[in-house]
Write a protein that holds these residues in place. Structure first.
Motif, PDB file in Angstrom:
ATOM      1  N   ALA A   1      29.048 -47.143 -40.797  1.00 34.67           N
ATOM      2  CA  ALA A   1      28.006 -45.823 -40.567  1.00 34.67           C
ATOM      3  C   ALA A   1      27.249 -46.188 -40.447  1.00 34.67           C
ATOM      4  O   ALA A   1      26.929 -44.835 -39.677  1.00 34.67           O
ATOM      5  CB  ALA A   1      28.179 -45.594 -42.343  1.00 34.67           C
ATOM      6  N   GLY A   2      26.501 -46.834 -40.477  1.00 34.06           N
ATOM      7  CA  GLY A   2      24.569 -46.935 -39.943  1.00 34.06           C
ATOM      8  C   GLY A   2      25.491 -46.836 -38.396  1.00 34.06           C
ATOM      9  O   GLY A   2      24.445 -46.126 -37.435  1.00 34.06           O
TER      10      GLY A   2
ATOM     11  N   TYR B   1      25.183 -58.192 -45.594  1.00 29.05           N
ATOM     12  CA  TYR B   1      25.731 -59.129 -44.948  1.00 29.05           C
ATOM     13  C   TYR B   1      25.812 -60.735 -44.868  1.00 29.05           C
ATOM     14  O   TYR B   1      26.316 -61.609 -45.223  1.00 29.05           O
ATOM     15  CB  TYR B   1      26.629 -58.841 -43.631  1.00 29.05           C
ATOM     16  CG  TYR B   1      27.638 -59.627 -42.923  1.00 29.05           C
ATOM     17  CD1 TYR B   1      29.146 -59.059 -43.396  1.00 29.05           C
ATOM     18  CD2 TYR B   1      27.561 -60.543 -41.852  1.00 29.05           C
ATOM     19  CE1 TYR B   1      29.932 -59.786 -42.934  1.00 29.05           C
ATOM     20  CE2 TYR B   1      28.445 -60.984 -41.982  1.00 29.05           C
ATOM     21  CZ  TYR B   1      30.154 -61.052 -42.282  1.00 29.05           C
ATOM     22  OH  TYR B   1      31.007 -61.851 -41.805  1.00 29.05           O
TER      23      TYR B   1
ATOM     24  N   GLY C   1      28.215 -49.811 -44.984  1.00 30.49           N
ATOM     25  CA  GLY C   1      26.893 -49.410 -44.288  1.00 30.49           C
ATOM     26  C   GLY C   1      26.739 -49.454 -42.899  1.00 30.49           C
ATOM     27  O   GLY C   1      26.538 -48.866 -42.223  1.00 30.49           O
TER      28      GLY C   1
ATOM     29  N   SER D   1      19.625 -43.653 -39.418  1.00 31.42           N
ATOM     30  CA  SER D   1      20.656 -44.516 -38.945  1.00 31.42           C
ATOM     31  C   SER D   1      20.226 -46.054 -39.204  1.00 31.42           C
ATOM     32  O   SER D   1      20.969 -47.113 -39.246  1.00 31.42           O
ATOM     33  CB  SER D   1      21.524 -43.813 -37.497  1.00 31.42           C
ATOM     34  OG  SER D   1      21.192 -43.834 -37.122  1.00 31.42           O
TER      35      SER D   1
ATOM     36  N   LEU E   1      19.549 -48.200 -42.032  1.00 33.17           N
ATOM     37  CA  LEU E   1      20.857 -48.972 -43.007  1.00 33.17           C
ATOM     38  C   LEU E   1      20.986 -49.518 -42.159  1.00 33.17           C
ATOM     39  O   LEU E   1      21.723 -50.723 -42.516  1.00 33.17           O
ATOM     40  CB  LEU E   1      21.815 -47.036 -42.515  1.00 33.17           C
ATOM     41  CG  LEU E   1      23.190 -47.296 -43.214  1.00 33.17           C
ATOM     42  CD1 LEU E   1      23.157 -48.024 -45.230  1.00 33.17           C
ATOM     43  CD2 LEU E   1      24.182 -46.726 -43.088  1.00 33.17           C
ATOM     44  N   THR E   2      21.387 -49.900 -40.896  1.00 30.84           N
ATOM     45  CA  THR E   2      22.107 -50.987 -39.701  1.00 30.84           C
ATOM     46  C   THR E   2      21.384 -51.776 -40.247  1.00 30.84           C
ATOM     47  O   THR E   2      22.054 -53.422 -40.690  1.00 30.84           O
ATOM     48  CB  THR E   2      21.891 -49.994 -38.822  1.00 30.84           C
ATOM     49  OG1 THR E   2      23.020 -49.798 -38.542  1.00 30.84           O
ATOM     50  CG2 THR E   2      22.264 -50.939 -37.927  1.00 30.84           C
TER      51      THR E   2
ATOM     52  N   SER F   1      22.268 -53.388 -44.103  1.00 27.29           N
ATOM     53  CA  SER F   1      23.423 -54.180 -43.875  1.00 27.29           C
ATOM     54  C   SER F   1      23.578 -55.088 -43.316  1.00 27.29           C
ATOM     55  O   SER F   1      24.619 -55.959 -44.142  1.00 27.29           O
ATOM     56  CB  SER F   1      24.578 -52.780 -43.594  1.00 27.29           C
ATOM     57  OG  SER F   1      24.352 -51.678 -44.536  1.00 27.29           O
TER      58      SER F   1
ATOM     59  N   ALA G   1      30.272 -53.202 -49.651  1.00 26.78           N
ATOM     60  CA  ALA G   1      29.977 -52.076 -48.995  1.00 26.78           C
ATOM     61  C   ALA G   1      28.647 -52.652 -47.896  1.00 26.78           C
ATOM     62  O   ALA G   1      28.689 -51.462 -46.874  1.00 26.78           O
ATOM     63  CB  ALA G   1      28.632 -52.388 -50.239  1.00 26.78           C
ATOM     64  N   SER G   2      28.682 -54.001 -47.747  1.00 31.40           N
ATOM     65  CA  SER G   2      27.311 -53.624 -46.891  1.00 31.40           C
ATOM     66  C   SER G   2      28.518 -53.537 -45.185  1.00 31.40           C
ATOM     67  O   SER G   2      27.305 -53.013 -44.710  1.00 31.40           O
ATOM     68  CB  SER G   2      26.967 -55.342 -46.553  1.00 31.40           C
ATOM     69  OG  SER G   2      27.796 -56.413 -46.264  1.00 31.40           O
TER      70      SER G   2
END
Length: 59
Positions: A39-40, A19, A36, A8, A11-12, A15, A32-33
């Motif tokens: 979610a992250g 961004y 993500g 996670s 993923l963060t 993202s 989508a970033s």
């Protein structure tokens, strides 16, 4: 550190890089970033484990 938290966090971080790249040079699908990132951060909050208490008490 457990694997779910590490995933996670990765993923963060990915993202955030996506961004930042979208701010510099807009590209299709850059929204989508943000998904993500959300979610992250959520998964990092859910999977984070505090160290056990020194007195053996419940967490």
């Amino acid at each position: 550190m457990n694997r779910a938290f590490a995933a996670s966090a990765a993923l963060t971080a990915a993202s955030l890089v996506g961004y930042a790249a979208g701010v510099v040079a807009p590209y299709p699908g850059r929204e989508a970033s943000l998904v993500g990132l959300m979610a992250g951060v959520t998964l990092a909050a859910v999977t984070y484990r505090r160290p056990a208490a020194a007195d053996g008490g419940e967490q």
